[in-house]
Design a protein around this motif. Sequence first.
Motif, mmCIF file in Angstrom:
data_model
loop_
_atom_site.group_PDB
_atom_site.id
_atom_site.type_symbol
_atom_site.label_atom_id
_atom_site.label_comp_id
_atom_site.label_asym_id
_atom_site.label_seq_id
_atom_site.Cartn_x
_atom_site.Cartn_y
_atom_site.Cartn_z
ATOM 1 N N TRP A 199 0.757 -1.303 0.056
ATOM 2 C CA TRP A 199 0.096 0.003 -0.001
ATOM 3 C C TRP A 199 0.797 1.253 -0.075
ATOM 4 C CZ3 TRP A 199 -3.948 2.407 -1.204
ATOM 5 C CH2 TRP A 199 -4.227 3.848 -0.773
ATOM 6 N N PHE A 200 1.784 1.333 0.793
ATOM 7 C CA PHE A 200 2.495 2.395 1.026
ATOM 8 C C PHE A 200 3.461 2.866 -0.120
ATOM 9 C CE2 PHE A 200 1.141 2.329 5.704
ATOM 10 C CZ PHE A 200 0.355 3.461 5.531
ATOM 11 N N VAL A 201 4.236 1.565 -0.345
ATOM 12 C CA VAL A 201 5.147 1.971 -1.284
ATOM 13 C C VAL A 201 4.816 2.028 -2.801
ATOM 14 C CG1 VAL A 201 7.332 0.914 -2.484
ATOM 15 C CG2 VAL A 201 7.085 0.604 0.003
ATOM 16 N N PHE A 202 3.541 1.053 -3.068
ATOM 17 C CA PHE A 202 3.088 0.941 -4.495
ATOM 18 C C PHE A 202 1.746 1.865 -4.669
ATOM 19 C CE2 PHE A 202 6.133 -2.504 -4.018
ATOM 20 C CZ PHE A 202 7.079 -2.316 -5.073
ATOM 21 N N GLY A 203 1.097 1.152 -3.848
ATOM 22 C CA GLY A 203 -0.648 1.766 -4.210
ATOM 23 C C GLY A 203 -0.635 3.136 -3.709
ATOM 24 N N LEU A 228 -5.326 10.654 0.853
ATOM 25 C CA LEU A 228 -4.747 9.280 1.493
ATOM 26 C C LEU A 228 -3.941 9.915 2.736
ATOM 27 C CD1 LEU A 228 -3.928 7.910 -2.165
ATOM 28 C CD2 LEU A 228 -6.064 7.393 -0.857
ATOM 29 N N PRO A 229 -3.872 8.488 3.191
ATOM 30 C CA PRO A 229 -2.877 8.602 4.582
ATOM 31 C C PRO A 229 -1.597 9.386 4.493
ATOM 32 C CG PRO A 229 -4.092 6.533 4.635
ATOM 33 C CD PRO A 229 -4.434 7.064 3.164
ATOM 34 N N THR A 230 -0.983 8.676 3.641
ATOM 35 C CA THR A 230 0.399 9.338 3.056
ATOM 36 C C THR A 230 0.657 10.947 2.802
ATOM 37 O OG1 THR A 230 1.186 7.093 2.367
ATOM 38 C CG2 THR A 230 2.575 8.893 1.958
ATOM 39 N N GLY A 231 -0.396 11.252 1.958
ATOM 40 C CA GLY A 231 -0.695 12.521 1.616
ATOM 41 C C GLY A 231 -0.988 13.647 2.960
ATOM 42 N N ALA A 232 -1.913 12.811 3.817
ATOM 43 C CA ALA A 232 -2.226 13.720 5.095
ATOM 44 C C ALA A 232 -0.847 13.765 6.065
ATOM 45 C CB ALA A 232 -3.400 12.913 5.835
ATOM 46 N N LEU A 240 -6.921 15.030 9.248
ATOM 47 C CA LEU A 240 -7.330 13.798 8.533
ATOM 48 C C LEU A 240 -6.407 12.592 9.009
ATOM 49 C CD1 LEU A 240 -8.705 12.583 6.163
ATOM 50 C CD2 LEU A 240 -6.902 13.371 4.568
ATOM 51 N N PHE A 241 -5.232 12.867 9.124
ATOM 52 C CA PHE A 241 -4.372 11.575 9.696
ATOM 53 C C PHE A 241 -4.930 10.870 10.949
ATOM 54 C CE2 PHE A 241 -0.206 9.492 10.744
ATOM 55 C CZ PHE A 241 -0.238 8.619 9.876
ATOM 56 N N ALA A 242 -5.326 11.845 11.783
ATOM 57 C CA ALA A 242 -5.458 11.430 13.115
ATOM 58 C C ALA A 242 -6.873 10.792 12.648
ATOM 59 C CB ALA A 242 -5.753 12.524 13.965
ATOM 60 N N ALA A 243 -7.916 11.117 11.962
ATOM 61 C CA ALA A 243 -9.162 10.459 11.474
ATOM 62 C C ALA A 243 -8.701 8.919 11.135
ATOM 63 C CB ALA A 243 -9.902 11.136 10.873
ATOM 64 N N TYR A 244 -7.739 8.810 10.220
ATOM 65 C CA TYR A 244 -7.509 7.483 9.862
ATOM 66 C C TYR A 244 -6.906 6.497 10.853
ATOM 67 C CZ TYR A 244 -7.427 8.327 4.721
ATOM 68 O OH TYR A 244 -8.069 8.631 3.419
ATOM 69 N N VAL A 245 -6.347 7.181 11.669
ATOM 70 C CA VAL A 245 -5.593 6.341 12.891
ATOM 71 C C VAL A 245 -6.424 5.991 13.900
ATOM 72 C CG1 VAL A 245 -4.038 6.429 14.780
ATOM 73 C CG2 VAL A 245 -3.125 7.432 12.852
ATOM 74 N N VAL A 246 -7.473 6.880 14.148
ATOM 75 C CA VAL A 246 -8.609 6.543 15.037
ATOM 76 C C VAL A 246 -9.593 5.520 14.568
ATOM 77 C CG1 VAL A 246 -10.820 7.372 16.311
ATOM 78 C CG2 VAL A 246 -8.634 8.849 16.416
ATOM 79 N N ALA A 247 -9.824 5.702 13.151
ATOM 80 C CA ALA A 247 -10.776 4.669 12.798
ATOM 81 C C ALA A 247 -10.159 3.378 12.557
ATOM 82 C CB ALA A 247 -10.882 5.067 11.189
#
Length: 245
Positions: A177-181, A196-200, A223-230
Amino acid sequence: MKRLIHAELFKARSNRAVWILAAITPAFCALWALLSVSLMNLDSPVPLDQRVENVYNMAQQAYIFTFVLGVLGMTGEYRHQTITWSFLVTPVRGRVVTAKLVAYGLIGLLVAAGSTLVTFGAGAALLAAGGHPMTTPDLPAVLAGTTLSIALYAVFGVALGALIRNQVAAIVVAAVWFVFGDYLLSSLLPELGRWLPTGAARAVGGMTLQSGDLLPAWGGGLLFAAYVVAIVLAARLITLRRDVT
């Protein structure tokens, strides 16, 4: 809870992989800072101040290491079958998961701080040697945001490890996911990549990309905190219901 967190920190200290990853991460980031400075003289539409900040933002490359630390911390329990004893000693599974999230969040913060400091020192020396400015007005916010985003990846890793209990599978899924997707989607669809998480996470550190604008630091942080919480909530719910035998 305090005893559980201490227990998780003790287990992490006894894990050689944690020490190895923590030791090589700052050096890895310093190499990225060297690469970034070597590209400073090339033509770029990005303003000089932002290119200087991007040199220090190379500390964000530590994210993959803190993420793996979190994954190893959780999946290692399943791999070595110690999760059964952990849940027997502390029947409230949510407390075990919470303690692990806190412990690896603290470990991630230490690794992040060390990586940021080493990247800052290496970057400043290389910028000075190349005749470039070493500081910008927004540099303190960049360093703080970078450190925070790296640390949050460790929490992210623990949560993913709770969802995907197989150690190899969890790391492969994360790497793909992080390297390719994420990379491909961000390159092909910059407007999507910022969400996306990396962009955030990159936005939290104030990184500037030629491929497209990122969210403001506060927006990226939320946004990144929302991803982590989810993913943490999903991990807690699923881990509480799964059979561990």
